[in-house]
Scaffold this motif. Sequence first.
Motif, mmCIF file in Angstrom:
data_model
loop_
_atom_site.group_PDB
_atom_site.id
_atom_site.type_symbol
_atom_site.label_atom_id
_atom_site.label_comp_id
_atom_site.label_asym_id
_atom_site.label_seq_id
_atom_site.Cartn_x
_atom_site.Cartn_y
_atom_site.Cartn_z
ATOM 1 N N SER A 75 39.841 29.804 43.180
ATOM 2 C CA SER A 75 40.055 29.914 42.109
ATOM 3 C C SER A 75 39.075 31.434 41.735
ATOM 4 N N VAL A 76 38.248 31.694 42.390
ATOM 5 C CA VAL A 76 37.918 33.234 42.253
ATOM 6 C C VAL A 76 37.676 33.965 43.523
ATOM 7 N N MET A 77 38.739 34.047 44.585
ATOM 8 C CA MET A 77 39.453 34.433 45.599
ATOM 9 C C MET A 77 39.979 36.363 45.191
ATOM 10 N N GLY A 78 41.049 35.892 44.103
ATOM 11 C CA GLY A 78 40.691 36.925 43.914
ATOM 12 C C GLY A 78 40.206 38.378 43.894
ATOM 13 N N VAL A 79 39.240 37.361 42.433
ATOM 14 C CA VAL A 79 37.544 39.134 42.543
ATOM 15 C C VAL A 79 37.750 39.526 43.009
ATOM 16 N N ARG A 80 36.645 37.886 44.279
ATOM 17 C CA ARG A 80 36.685 39.129 45.489
ATOM 18 C C ARG A 80 36.895 39.924 46.275
ATOM 19 N N THR A 81 38.613 39.816 46.997
ATOM 20 C CA THR A 81 39.571 40.200 47.237
ATOM 21 C C THR A 81 39.229 41.857 46.361
ATOM 22 N N LEU A 82 39.622 41.503 45.228
ATOM 23 C CA LEU A 82 40.166 43.232 43.746
ATOM 24 C C LEU A 82 38.370 43.659 44.478
ATOM 25 N N TRP A 83 37.461 43.471 44.433
ATOM 26 C CA TRP A 83 36.034 43.263 44.760
ATOM 27 C C TRP A 83 35.562 44.295 46.194
ATOM 28 N N ARG A 84 36.154 44.228 47.711
ATOM 29 C CA ARG A 84 37.054 44.012 48.363
ATOM 30 C C ARG A 84 37.376 45.103 48.129
ATOM 31 N N ARG A 85 38.651 45.373 47.912
ATOM 32 C CA ARG A 85 39.687 46.353 47.690
ATOM 33 C C ARG A 85 38.782 47.333 46.853
ATOM 34 N N LEU A 86 38.150 47.597 45.815
ATOM 35 C CA LEU A 86 37.886 48.412 45.097
ATOM 36 C C LEU A 86 36.397 48.930 45.785
ATOM 37 N N GLY A 87 36.350 48.876 46.772
ATOM 38 C CA GLY A 87 34.711 49.081 47.116
ATOM 39 C C GLY A 87 33.759 48.527 46.900
ATOM 40 N N LEU A 88 33.482 48.288 45.976
ATOM 41 C CA LEU A 88 32.615 47.516 45.316
ATOM 42 C C LEU A 88 31.281 47.033 45.535
ATOM 43 N N HIS A 89 29.965 47.040 45.371
ATOM 44 C CA HIS A 89 29.177 46.191 45.842
ATOM 45 C C HIS A 89 28.801 44.772 45.864
ATOM 46 N N PRO A 90 29.129 43.580 46.168
ATOM 47 C CA PRO A 90 29.038 42.478 46.033
ATOM 48 C C PRO A 90 28.028 42.150 44.974
ATOM 49 N N GLY A 91 26.874 42.028 45.520
ATOM 50 C CA GLY A 91 25.836 41.619 44.125
ATOM 51 C C GLY A 91 26.420 42.417 43.128
ATOM 52 N N VAL A 104 33.391 27.034 34.445
ATOM 53 C CA VAL A 104 31.427 26.683 35.109
ATOM 54 C C VAL A 104 31.800 26.653 36.584
ATOM 55 N N ARG A 105 32.252 25.450 37.643
ATOM 56 C CA ARG A 105 31.754 25.679 38.701
ATOM 57 C C ARG A 105 32.534 27.101 39.494
ATOM 58 N N ALA A 106 33.357 27.577 38.793
ATOM 59 C CA ALA A 106 34.081 28.830 39.680
ATOM 60 C C ALA A 106 33.171 30.447 39.299
ATOM 61 N N ALA A 107 32.754 30.037 38.205
ATOM 62 C CA ALA A 107 31.605 31.314 38.009
ATOM 63 C C ALA A 107 29.841 30.988 39.020
ATOM 64 N N ARG A 108 30.230 29.575 39.335
ATOM 65 C CA ARG A 108 28.700 29.187 40.518
ATOM 66 C C ARG A 108 29.207 29.854 41.514
ATOM 67 N N SER A 109 30.402 29.261 42.247
ATOM 68 C CA SER A 109 30.789 29.785 43.349
ATOM 69 C C SER A 109 30.890 31.754 43.469
ATOM 70 N N LEU A 110 31.085 31.960 42.663
ATOM 71 C CA LEU A 110 30.929 33.513 43.005
ATOM 72 C C LEU A 110 29.809 34.059 42.867
ATOM 73 N N ALA A 111 29.032 33.052 42.023
ATOM 74 C CA ALA A 111 27.053 33.888 41.996
ATOM 75 C C ALA A 111 26.504 33.137 43.542
ATOM 76 N N ASP A 112 26.614 32.292 43.754
ATOM 77 C CA ASP A 112 25.702 31.823 45.207
ATOM 78 C C ASP A 112 27.298 32.565 46.972
ATOM 79 N N ASN A 113 28.391 32.596 46.292
ATOM 80 C CA ASN A 113 28.757 33.235 46.954
ATOM 81 C C ASN A 113 29.676 34.731 47.077
ATOM 82 N N PRO A 114 28.992 35.480 46.404
ATOM 83 C CA PRO A 114 29.396 36.864 46.295
ATOM 84 C C PRO A 114 30.407 37.366 47.594
ATOM 85 N N GLU A 115 30.046 37.381 48.348
ATOM 86 C CA GLU A 115 31.514 38.058 49.613
ATOM 87 C C GLU A 115 32.516 36.607 50.041
#
Length: 335
Positions: free
Chosen positions: A278-294, A324-335
Motif C-alpha cells: 500500500s505504501v510502495m508508491g510513497v517509497r517510490t516517490l521519495w526515491r524519485r524526489l531524492g528525499l532522505h528515507p529517514g 495503521v499497518r501500512a504506516a507501521r510498514s513505512l516507519a519500519d522499512n522506509p527504504e
Amino acid sequence: MSENSQFRFGAATGVGSLPGDDAREAVKTAAGTFEDFPFLPELPARGPGADMIGRSAGMLVELYARVEPSGWRLGDRPGRDTRRARAWLREDLDALEEFTQGYEGPLKVQAVGPWTLAAALELRGGEAVLSDAGACRDLAASLAEGLRLHLAEVRRRVPGAQLVLQLDEPSLTAVLRGRVRTASGYRTHRAVDRQIAEATLRDVVGVHDDGPVVVHSCAPEVPFALLRRAGAAGVSFDFSLLTERDDEAIGEAVEGGTRLFAGVVPGTDGPLSDPAGSVMGVRTLWRRLGLHPGLLARAVTVTPSCGLAGASPEYARRALAHCVRAARSLADNPE
C-alpha cells in the motif's frame, strides 16, 4: 499555525466520513483504531445535515441554509434543516467526549473549506454563492466564526487534545480553473483569482491559531503551493491521482516542513494489498524526489484515499486498520 515542526502528528488517521448512522459506533471505531491520532467521523447516511455540506452549513454564524431539491440554499432564518445538522453534530461530540476520556494527543476534526462551500451552497435565487464575490466574503467570515466556536467546544469536551483542523476543499481546483457549472448547467462560473482564493483560505486557516490546519482534496491537480502559502501545515490527497507534474510541488512541500496525508488505501470495497504494498508508491516517490528515507515517517500520515461513506461497514473497519499497518510498514522499512 503554518509550521508543524513542533507538532507531533500521528502516523495514520481517517479522512472524515464513515458508513452507517450510529455515532457512538463510528467514534468508537475511529478512536479505537487510531489510538494516537483519532478523528471525529461524519455519517452522511443519516441524511441531509449529516452530509459534509449540511454539517458545515450548520456551523455558520448568522447565515442559515435549508435543503431544496437542487441542494443546500441560504435562507433568512434557521429552520428544521439547520436544527437537525446542529443536533447531529452535538450527538457526535457527545460520543467523541465519551470515547476520548483522558486522551492526550492530536485529534482531527473536519469542516468544508470556504471555496467548496461557496461552490455548493446556493443563494436565494438558486445560483451558487460562488457567483457573487461579496457573498463569498460573507460566507468565509461566517464559516471562520463558526469554526472558532466549534473548535472551542471540542477543546472543552476533550481538554487534553491537540486539535488538528481539516478543511475539505475537493472543489478548490475546479473553482481556480473555472470548471464549476452554473445552475443551468450550460455555462461555468468564472475562475476565482488565485490571490483572492489564497487570501480567503488564509483567513479561515488563521482561525485555528494554536494548532495545525490540514487541507484535504481527493480531486486531481491539488494546488500544493497555494495551500502552503495560505498557511496549511499539511495537505491531504488521493495518492493515486498524483502525476510526475506534482513532483516539484511535493518536494518543496516536504522540504518546507509540510505534512503529507497520503491517501493510499482505497475508499470503496475491494481487495487490500499487503501493508508494504500500500505504501510502495510513497517509497517510490521519495526515491524519485531524492528525499532522505529517514524523513518518511516524520513527513507522512497514511490515510484512506477519500472518505469511506460509500464503503461497507466491514470494509471501512478493515481499511482504517490497514492504514495503521501500512504506516507501521513505512516507519519500519522506509527504504
